[in-house]
Write a protein that holds these residues in place. Structure first.
Motif, PDB file in Angstrom:
ATOM      1  N   THR A   1       0.832  -1.204   0.000  1.00  0.00           N
ATOM      2  CA  THR A   1       0.000   0.000   0.000  1.00  0.00           C
ATOM      3  C   THR A   1       0.868   1.256   0.000  1.00  0.00           C
ATOM      4  OG1 THR A   1      -1.815  -1.099   1.149  1.00  0.00           O
ATOM      5  CG2 THR A   1      -1.743   1.297   1.280  1.00  0.00           C
ATOM      6  N   MET A   2       1.927   1.257   0.817  1.00  0.00           N
ATOM      7  CA  MET A   2       2.819   2.407   0.866  1.00  0.00           C
ATOM      8  C   MET A   2       3.508   2.650  -0.476  1.00  0.00           C
ATOM      9  SD  MET A   2       2.726   4.035   3.746  1.00  0.00           S
ATOM     10  CE  MET A   2       0.959   3.741   3.648  1.00  0.00           C
ATOM     11  N   LEU A   3       3.972   1.609  -1.108  1.00  0.00           N
ATOM     12  CA  LEU A   3       4.634   1.765  -2.410  1.00  0.00           C
ATOM     13  C   LEU A   3       3.685   2.392  -3.432  1.00  0.00           C
ATOM     14  CD1 LEU A   3       6.564  -1.634  -2.644  1.00  0.00           C
ATOM     15  CD2 LEU A   3       7.559   0.633  -2.289  1.00  0.00           C
ATOM     16  N   LYS A   4       2.437   1.962  -3.414  1.00  0.00           N
ATOM     17  CA  LYS A   4       1.446   2.519  -4.338  1.00  0.00           C
ATOM     18  C   LYS A   4       1.181   3.993  -4.040  1.00  0.00           C
ATOM     19  CE  LYS A   4      -3.235   1.567  -6.079  1.00  0.00           C
ATOM     20  NZ  LYS A   4      -3.815   2.916  -5.871  1.00  0.00           N
ATOM     21  N   LEU A   5       0.976   4.307  -2.757  1.00  0.00           N
ATOM     22  CA  LEU A   5       0.684   5.694  -2.388  1.00  0.00           C
ATOM     23  C   LEU A   5       1.884   6.609  -2.617  1.00  0.00           C
ATOM     24  CD1 LEU A   5      -1.364   5.168   0.899  1.00  0.00           C
ATOM     25  CD2 LEU A   5      -2.225   5.768  -1.372  1.00  0.00           C
ATOM     26  N   MET A   6       3.071   6.093  -2.344  1.00  0.00           N
ATOM     27  CA  MET A   6       4.279   6.907  -2.540  1.00  0.00           C
ATOM     28  C   MET A   6       4.518   7.228  -4.013  1.00  0.00           C
ATOM     29  SD  MET A   6       6.691   4.965   0.232  1.00  0.00           S
ATOM     30  CE  MET A   6       6.413   5.150   1.996  1.00  0.00           C
ATOM     31  N   ALA A   7       4.016   6.379  -4.897  1.00  0.00           N
ATOM     32  CA  ALA A   7       4.159   6.622  -6.331  1.00  0.00           C
ATOM     33  C   ALA A   7       3.081   7.571  -6.855  1.00  0.00           C
ATOM     34  CB  ALA A   7       4.102   5.303  -7.092  1.00  0.00           C
ATOM     35  N   GLU A   8       1.993   7.728  -6.068  1.00  0.00           N
ATOM     36  CA  GLU A   8       0.846   8.506  -6.551  1.00  0.00           C
ATOM     37  C   GLU A   8       0.648   9.835  -5.836  1.00  0.00           C
ATOM     38  OE1 GLU A   8      -1.941   4.600  -7.655  1.00  0.00           O
ATOM     39  OE2 GLU A   8      -2.401   5.846  -5.906  1.00  0.00           O
ATOM     40  N   LYS A   9       1.020   9.911  -4.552  1.00  0.00           N
ATOM     41  CA  LYS A   9       0.700  11.080  -3.731  1.00  0.00           C
ATOM     42  C   LYS A   9       1.880  12.043  -3.625  1.00  0.00           C
ATOM     43  CE  LYS A   9      -3.372   9.458  -2.450  1.00  0.00           C
ATOM     44  NZ  LYS A   9      -4.651  10.106  -2.807  1.00  0.00           N
ATOM     45  N   PRO A  10       1.606  13.328  -3.403  1.00  0.00           N
ATOM     46  CA  PRO A  10       2.689  14.299  -3.216  1.00  0.00           C
ATOM     47  C   PRO A  10       3.293  14.238  -1.811  1.00  0.00           C
ATOM     48  CG  PRO A  10       0.561  15.400  -3.114  1.00  0.00           C
ATOM     49  CD  PRO A  10       0.279  13.985  -3.515  1.00  0.00           C
ATOM     50  N   ALA A  11       2.535  13.720  -0.847  1.00  0.00           N
ATOM     51  CA  ALA A  11       3.014  13.611   0.538  1.00  0.00           C
ATOM     52  C   ALA A  11       2.102  12.636   1.279  1.00  0.00           C
ATOM     53  CB  ALA A  11       3.008  14.969   1.229  1.00  0.00           C
ATOM     54  N   LEU A  12       2.616  12.118   2.404  1.00  0.00           N
ATOM     55  CA  LEU A  12       1.837  11.189   3.222  1.00  0.00           C
ATOM     56  C   LEU A  12       1.954  11.556   4.696  1.00  0.00           C
ATOM     57  CD1 LEU A  12       2.743   7.688   1.687  1.00  0.00           C
ATOM     58  CD2 LEU A  12       0.577   8.924   1.442  1.00  0.00           C
ATOM     59  N   GLY A  13       0.876  11.305   5.450  1.00  0.00           N
ATOM     60  CA  GLY A  13       0.922  11.410   6.903  1.00  0.00           C
ATOM     61  C   GLY A  13       0.746  10.020   7.486  1.00  0.00           C
ATOM     62  N   ILE A  14       1.710   9.559   8.282  1.00  0.00           N
ATOM     63  CA  ILE A  14       1.696   8.198   8.809  1.00  0.00           C
ATOM     64  C   ILE A  14       1.771   8.228  10.328  1.00  0.00           C
ATOM     65  CG2 ILE A  14       2.791   5.925   8.754  1.00  0.00           C
ATOM     66  CD1 ILE A  14       1.661   6.757   6.065  1.00  0.00           C
ATOM     67  N   ILE A  15       1.002   7.374  10.959  1.00  0.00           N
ATOM     68  CA  ILE A  15       0.899   7.347  12.423  1.00  0.00           C
ATOM     69  C   ILE A  15       2.241   6.995  13.074  1.00  0.00           C
ATOM     70  CG2 ILE A  15      -0.129   6.088  14.355  1.00  0.00           C
ATOM     71  CD1 ILE A  15      -2.708   5.947  12.701  1.00  0.00           C
ATOM     72  N   SER A  16       2.621   7.801  14.049  1.00  0.00           N
ATOM     73  CA  SER A  16       3.924   7.624  14.694  1.00  0.00           C
ATOM     74  C   SER A  16       3.831   7.199  16.155  1.00  0.00           C
ATOM     75  CB  SER A  16       4.719   8.937  14.631  1.00  0.00           C
ATOM     76  OG  SER A  16       4.034   9.967  15.335  1.00  0.00           O
ATOM     77  N   ASP A  17       2.605   7.073  16.693  1.00  0.00           N
ATOM     78  CA  ASP A  17       2.474   6.725  18.110  1.00  0.00           C
ATOM     79  C   ASP A  17       1.866   5.341  18.324  1.00  0.00           C
ATOM     80  OD1 ASP A  17      -0.020   7.473  17.217  1.00  0.00           O
ATOM     81  OD2 ASP A  17      -0.523   8.686  18.976  1.00  0.00           O
ATOM     82  N   GLN A  18       1.940   4.487  17.310  1.00  0.00           N
ATOM     83  CA  GLN A  18       1.624   3.068  17.466  1.00  0.00           C
ATOM     84  C   GLN A  18       2.908   2.293  17.205  1.00  0.00           C
ATOM     85  OE1 GLN A  18      -1.738   1.851  15.043  1.00  0.00           O
ATOM     86  NE2 GLN A  18      -2.986   3.576  15.730  1.00  0.00           N
ATOM     87  N   ILE A  19       3.320   1.502  18.187  1.00  0.00           N
ATOM     88  CA  ILE A  19       4.628   0.852  18.157  1.00  0.00           C
ATOM     89  C   ILE A  19       4.470  -0.670  18.116  1.00  0.00           C
ATOM     90  CG2 ILE A  19       6.876   0.657  19.292  1.00  0.00           C
ATOM     91  CD1 ILE A  19       6.121   3.524  18.454  1.00  0.00           C
ATOM     92  N   GLY A  20       5.221  -1.303  17.209  1.00  0.00           N
ATOM     93  CA  GLY A  20       5.172  -2.759  17.101  1.00  0.00           C
ATOM     94  C   GLY A  20       6.387  -3.287  16.360  1.00  0.00           C
ATOM     95  N   SER A  21       6.243  -4.452  15.751  1.00  0.00           N
ATOM     96  CA  SER A  21       7.349  -5.076  15.021  1.00  0.00           C
ATOM     97  C   SER A  21       6.848  -5.626  13.690  1.00  0.00           C
ATOM     98  CB  SER A  21       7.960  -6.229  15.836  1.00  0.00           C
ATOM     99  OG  SER A  21       8.480  -5.760  17.064  1.00  0.00           O
ATOM    100  N   PRO A  22       7.365  -5.128  12.567  1.00  0.00           N
ATOM    101  CA  PRO A  22       6.996  -5.671  11.255  1.00  0.00           C
ATOM    102  C   PRO A  22       7.450  -7.126  11.130  1.00  0.00           C
ATOM    103  CG  PRO A  22       8.027  -3.500  11.041  1.00  0.00           C
ATOM    104  CD  PRO A  22       8.241  -3.950  12.454  1.00  0.00           C
ATOM    105  N   THR A  23       6.731  -7.882  10.308  1.00  0.00           N
ATOM    106  CA  THR A  23       7.030  -9.306  10.143  1.00  0.00           C
ATOM    107  C   THR A  23       6.862  -9.709   8.685  1.00  0.00           C
ATOM    108  OG1 THR A  23       6.178  -9.749  12.370  1.00  0.00           O
ATOM    109  CG2 THR A  23       6.438 -11.634  10.900  1.00  0.00           C
ATOM    110  N   TYR A  24       7.948 -10.183   8.075  1.00  0.00           N
ATOM    111  CA  TYR A  24       7.886 -10.688   6.709  1.00  0.00           C
ATOM    112  C   TYR A  24       7.260 -12.076   6.749  1.00  0.00           C
ATOM    113  CZ  TYR A  24       9.536 -11.731   1.945  1.00  0.00           C
ATOM    114  OH  TYR A  24       9.624 -12.054   0.614  1.00  0.00           O
ATOM    115  N   ALA A  25       6.205 -12.286   5.979  1.00  0.00           N
ATOM    116  CA  ALA A  25       5.459 -13.540   6.025  1.00  0.00           C
ATOM    117  C   ALA A  25       6.301 -14.750   5.632  1.00  0.00           C
ATOM    118  CB  ALA A  25       4.226 -13.451   5.125  1.00  0.00           C
ATOM    119  N   LYS A  26       7.366 -14.537   4.881  1.00  0.00           N
ATOM    120  CA  LYS A  26       8.210 -15.668   4.481  1.00  0.00           C
ATOM    121  C   LYS A  26       8.824 -16.343   5.707  1.00  0.00           C
ATOM    122  CE  LYS A  26      10.805 -15.889   0.783  1.00  0.00           C
ATOM    123  NZ  LYS A  26      11.867 -15.725  -0.236  1.00  0.00           N
TER     124      LYS A  26
END
Length: 297
Positions: free
Chosen positions: A162-187
């Motif tokens: 989703t981010m890659l798509k939006l970054m290619a289409e939008k002039p700027a993005l606002g992303i939440i910075s106060d939710q903390i966790g750990s990304p996980t690659y499904a592989k």
């Protein structure tokens, strides 16, 4: 060994299928192949495939929609899990069930332990928590629960794509910075589930990639690596925003880092890697996939 994966189109099921070997057969079944609300249908599927273990990669994951689609969320995340557990228990078949950080409320400021009291804050988390309880009550001697968080893959819909798509289409993005966790690659999550099935791991465990991030940190890393690799032509401004400025129907845990201490003993054969390195690997694979498609034109 024959492993039946419940789920066919999801990103984890897809990654599981890619890891089939001559020694480990992976059969993925979807709603056209099995009725999770009919124990006879489940039993027939297990017998038909001479199943040694089940990995349940099927879930209702539409977090916001679950707030109004309550019955369906509980049917898939709880009732279906209980049915699977009954059949597996009756046939002495191991079951590996994938759960979520959403079973916790996010009010801690240190990583959640596997035995911390669950306190979900929305329907999705409540339904997944109930699924865990039903599984343990029905088939504790044959079950392994793996809680994870922030899963992404080459397949399906997820934050990275989703981010890659939006970054290619939008002039700027606002992303939440106060939710903390750990990304996980499904592989790697898929490797962990297979390891649990093959090695008959029991109990509740936590699996994510190493390290901690906010969604904002994650988005910044996605853009940096994507520009570096040529997946994006240019960088756009990414601005940190607060949860209160981006309200959603379902509340999210503000802190959902999971303690992974049990991995050192019960999953010693699975390598743990920092989330940024895993993200880089996934983007490399995405780039190769795009090049392969272009070569076929």
């Amino acid at each position: 060994m024959n492993i039946l994966v419940i789920g066919k189109k999801g990103q984890l099921a897809w990654e599981l299928k890619q890891q089939a070997t001559s020694a480990v057969n992976i059969f993925c079944v979807g709603r056209d192949d099995i009725d999770l609300f009919d124990v006879d249908s489940i039993a027939k599927a297990l017998i038909r495939n001479s199943v040694d273990a089940v990995i349940n990669a099927c879930a209702y994951t539409a977090v916001d929609l679950a707030e109004t689609d309550v019955d369906r969320a509980f049917l898939l995340n709880a009732t279906a899990v209980e049915n699977l557990a009954k059949v597996c228990s009756n046939n002495n078949i191991a079951i590996v069930h994938v759960s979520t950080d959403f079973v916790f409320d996010g009010n801690k400021n240190t990583p959640y332990l596997v035995n911390d009291v669950k306190s979900p804050v929305g329907v999705y988390g409540e339904s997944k928590s109930q699924g865990e309880d039903l599984l343990q009550a029905t088939s504790a001697e044959n079950s392994c629960i793996i809680r994870t968080s922030w899963v992404y893959s080459l397949q399906g819909n997820n934050f990275v794509k989703t981010m890659l798509k939006l970054m290619a289409e939008k002039p700027a993005l606002g992303i939440i910075s106060d939710q903390i966790g750990s990304p996980t690659y499904a592989k790697n999550l898929a490797s962990t589930c297979i390891y649990a099935a093959v090695n008959n791991v029991k109990g509740i465990h936590h699996w994510t990639d190493l390290g901690v991030a906010s969604w904002y940190d994650f988005a910044v890393a996605i853009q940096e690596l994507a520009v570096e690799k040529g997946l994006l032509n240019k960088a756009i401004p990414i601005n940190p925003i607060q949860t209160k400025d981006y309200l959603t129907p379902a509340k999210r845990p503000s802190y959902s880092v999971l303690d992974k201490s049990s991995l050192k003993t019960d999953f010693s054969g699975v390598e743990q890697v920092h989330w940024r390195k895993q993200l880089s690997l996934m983007l490399d694979e995405l780039l190769n996939l795009q090049k392969s498609k272009l070569d076929k034109l």
